[in-house]
Design a protein around this motif. Structure first.
Motif, short mmCIF file in Angstrom:
data_model
loop_
_atom_site.label_atom_id
_atom_site.label_comp_id
_atom_site.label_asym_id
_atom_site.label_seq_id
_atom_site.Cartn_x
_atom_site.Cartn_y
_atom_site.Cartn_z
N PRO A 17 6.72 -11.16 -28.38
CA PRO A 17 7.04 -12.34 -27.56
C PRO A 17 5.96 -12.53 -26.48
O PRO A 17 6.20 -12.29 -25.30
N THR A 18 4.79 -12.97 -26.90
CA THR A 18 3.68 -13.09 -25.94
C THR A 18 3.96 -14.11 -24.85
O THR A 18 3.41 -14.03 -23.76
N PHE A 19 4.84 -15.09 -25.16
CA PHE A 19 5.23 -16.04 -24.11
C PHE A 19 5.88 -15.29 -22.96
O PHE A 19 5.67 -15.61 -21.78
N LEU A 20 6.70 -14.28 -23.29
CA LEU A 20 7.40 -13.49 -22.27
C LEU A 20 6.43 -12.61 -21.50
O LEU A 20 6.53 -12.50 -20.27
N TYR A 21 5.48 -12.00 -22.22
CA TYR A 21 4.49 -11.15 -21.55
C TYR A 21 3.74 -11.96 -20.49
O TYR A 21 3.57 -11.53 -19.35
N GLU A 22 3.28 -13.14 -20.91
CA GLU A 22 2.50 -13.95 -19.98
C GLU A 22 3.36 -14.47 -18.84
O GLU A 22 2.91 -14.54 -17.69
N SER A 23 4.60 -14.83 -19.13
CA SER A 23 5.49 -15.32 -18.08
C SER A 23 5.70 -14.25 -17.01
O SER A 23 5.64 -14.54 -15.80
N ILE A 24 5.95 -13.02 -17.43
CA ILE A 24 6.16 -11.93 -16.47
C ILE A 24 4.90 -11.64 -15.67
O ILE A 24 4.94 -11.47 -14.45
N LEU A 25 3.76 -11.62 -16.35
CA LEU A 25 2.50 -11.34 -15.66
C LEU A 25 2.13 -12.46 -14.70
O LEU A 25 1.55 -12.21 -13.63
N ASP A 26 2.47 -13.69 -15.05
CA ASP A 26 2.21 -14.81 -14.14
C ASP A 26 3.06 -14.69 -12.86
O ASP A 26 2.60 -15.04 -11.77
N ILE A 27 4.28 -14.21 -13.00
CA ILE A 27 5.12 -13.98 -11.83
C ILE A 27 4.47 -12.93 -10.93
O ILE A 27 4.45 -13.06 -9.70
N PHE A 28 3.94 -11.88 -11.55
CA PHE A 28 3.25 -10.84 -10.79
C PHE A 28 2.06 -11.42 -10.04
O PHE A 28 1.83 -11.12 -8.86
N ILE A 29 1.28 -12.27 -10.72
CA ILE A 29 0.12 -12.90 -10.09
C ILE A 29 0.58 -13.77 -8.92
O ILE A 29 -0.06 -13.80 -7.86
N PHE A 30 1.69 -14.48 -9.10
CA PHE A 30 2.22 -15.34 -8.05
C PHE A 30 2.47 -14.55 -6.76
O PHE A 30 2.05 -14.97 -5.68
N PHE A 31 3.12 -13.42 -6.87
CA PHE A 31 3.39 -12.62 -5.67
C PHE A 31 2.12 -12.00 -5.10
O PHE A 31 1.99 -11.86 -3.88
N MET A 32 1.19 -11.67 -5.96
CA MET A 32 -0.10 -11.17 -5.49
C MET A 32 -0.84 -12.26 -4.69
O MET A 32 -1.43 -11.98 -3.64
N LEU A 33 -0.78 -13.49 -5.17
CA LEU A 33 -1.45 -14.58 -4.47
C LEU A 33 -0.78 -14.88 -3.13
O LEU A 33 -1.46 -15.19 -2.15
N LEU A 34 0.55 -14.78 -3.09
CA LEU A 34 1.24 -14.97 -1.81
C LEU A 34 0.80 -13.92 -0.80
O LEU A 34 0.63 -14.21 0.39
N TYR A 35 0.62 -12.70 -1.27
CA TYR A 35 0.15 -11.62 -0.39
C TYR A 35 -1.26 -11.93 0.11
O TYR A 35 -1.57 -11.77 1.29
N LEU A 36 -2.11 -12.39 -0.80
CA LEU A 36 -3.48 -12.72 -0.41
C LEU A 36 -3.51 -13.91 0.54
O LEU A 36 -4.34 -13.96 1.46
N MET A 37 -2.61 -14.87 0.34
CA MET A 37 -2.53 -16.01 1.26
C MET A 37 -2.22 -15.52 2.67
O MET A 37 -2.82 -15.97 3.66
N LYS A 38 -1.28 -14.60 2.77
CA LYS A 38 -0.89 -14.07 4.08
C LYS A 38 -2.06 -13.38 4.77
O LYS A 38 -2.22 -13.46 5.99
N TYR A 39 -2.92 -12.74 3.99
CA TYR A 39 -4.02 -11.96 4.57
C TYR A 39 -5.27 -12.80 4.81
O TYR A 39 -5.98 -12.62 5.79
N PHE A 40 -5.56 -13.75 3.87
CA PHE A 40 -6.85 -14.45 3.93
C PHE A 40 -6.78 -15.91 4.36
O PHE A 40 -7.81 -16.52 4.62
N ALA A 41 -5.58 -16.51 4.40
CA ALA A 41 -5.48 -17.95 4.67
C ALA A 41 -6.17 -18.37 5.95
O ALA A 41 -6.76 -19.45 6.03
#
Length: 266
Positions: free
Chosen positions: A176-200
């Motif tokens: 279910p590669t759709f599921l793999y990518e969906s989960i990894l995209d969620i992980f990226i989302f939270f990583m980006l929020l963390y980077l926003m907090k630090y670099f914005a």
């Protein structure tokens, strides 16, 4: 756990089917813009953040057009013989890479036009975009598409006979590669929020280029499992080639930003 699509039609209106894929894509776009607006407003409260709503519709329109044109370009034989089919969005066929590229161009244009700060916009919309991608991937589940190699793992996706590639007609369960990518995209989302907090407030553009790097890595490896690539060049899926290109852009962008920052602080 076995995943099995209940079907691609959500309901019918006067005998006209409303497809689940389309509803999910619409919902993911709405969530993506809403989150992008909230992120931009939070980190840029003194700027004209309400302007985001002025061009949000254009962003979605051109993003979808870009995704469609990119998909059609990867299937030149069929669409050269059926040119009007390019306009038939109901038959499906959207590519996220096309949507990303067109979306970036639209954001650059409106960022300059409204003087909102191009990198500030790109950073905010990177967060919303990857979350929208995570949601949108579930549309592939209902369409029984975008699946990987056959598998007998505890988690697997059942694909109906009519949706299986000819070379894999004898297999029922796939990654279910759709599921793999969906989960990894969620992980990226939270990583980006963390980077926003630090670099914005420090270096605009870091979140955007980090998104290009992280999503490209995810998509590159996911494509290694998928068996439904729209186009292969010398045996390499075009999505992998584009991912490498976007990865290179992301890395070069990050290097440029940090070198520029270092130079200014001297």
């Amino acid at each position: 756990m076995v995943f099995k699509s209940p079907g691609d039609v959500l309901f019918n209106i006067c005998s006209m089917p409303v497809y689940t894929y389309g509803v999910i894509i619409a919902f993911s776009c709405f969530v993506g813009v809403l989150v992008s607006y909230a992120v931009y407003k939070h980190y840029n409260p003194d700027e004209q953040y309400e302007r985001v709503w002025d061009f949000a519709a254009w962003l979605l329109i051109f993003g979808i057009i870009g995704a469609r044109l990119y998909y059609c370009a990867l299937n030149p034989v069929y669409y050269s013989q059926n040119p009007l089919a390019v306009l038939n969005f109901r038959e499906g066929g959207l590519s996220i890479h096309g949507g990303i590229i067109f979306g970036i161009l639209v954001l650059i244009y409106f960022g300059i036009r409204y003087k909102l700060g191009v990198f500030k916009l790109l950073d905010a919309f990177a967060c919303g975009t990857v979350l929208a991608q995570s949601i949108g991937r579930w549309g592939n589940f209902f369409n029984s598409e975008a699946f990987g190699l056959p598998t007998e793992l505890p988690w697997k996706l059942y694909i109906p006979l009519q949706n299986r590639p000819p070379d894999y007609i004898g297999f029922s369960y796939f990654h279910p590669t759709f599921l793999y990518e969906s989960i990894l995209d969620i992980f990226i989302f939270f990583m980006l929020l963390y980077l926003m907090k630090y670099f914005a407030k420090r270096i605009n553009g870091v979140v955007f280029f980090s998104y290009l790097v992280m999503y490209s890595v995810v998509r590159f490896f996911i494509e290694g499992l998928r068996i439904d690539s729209a186009l292969n060049i010398s045996g390499v899926p075009i999505a992998r080639i584009i991912s490498l290109c976007l990865f290179a852009v992301g890395v070069c962008g990050l290097i440029f930003l940090f070198v520029k920052k270092e130079y200014r602080t001297r």
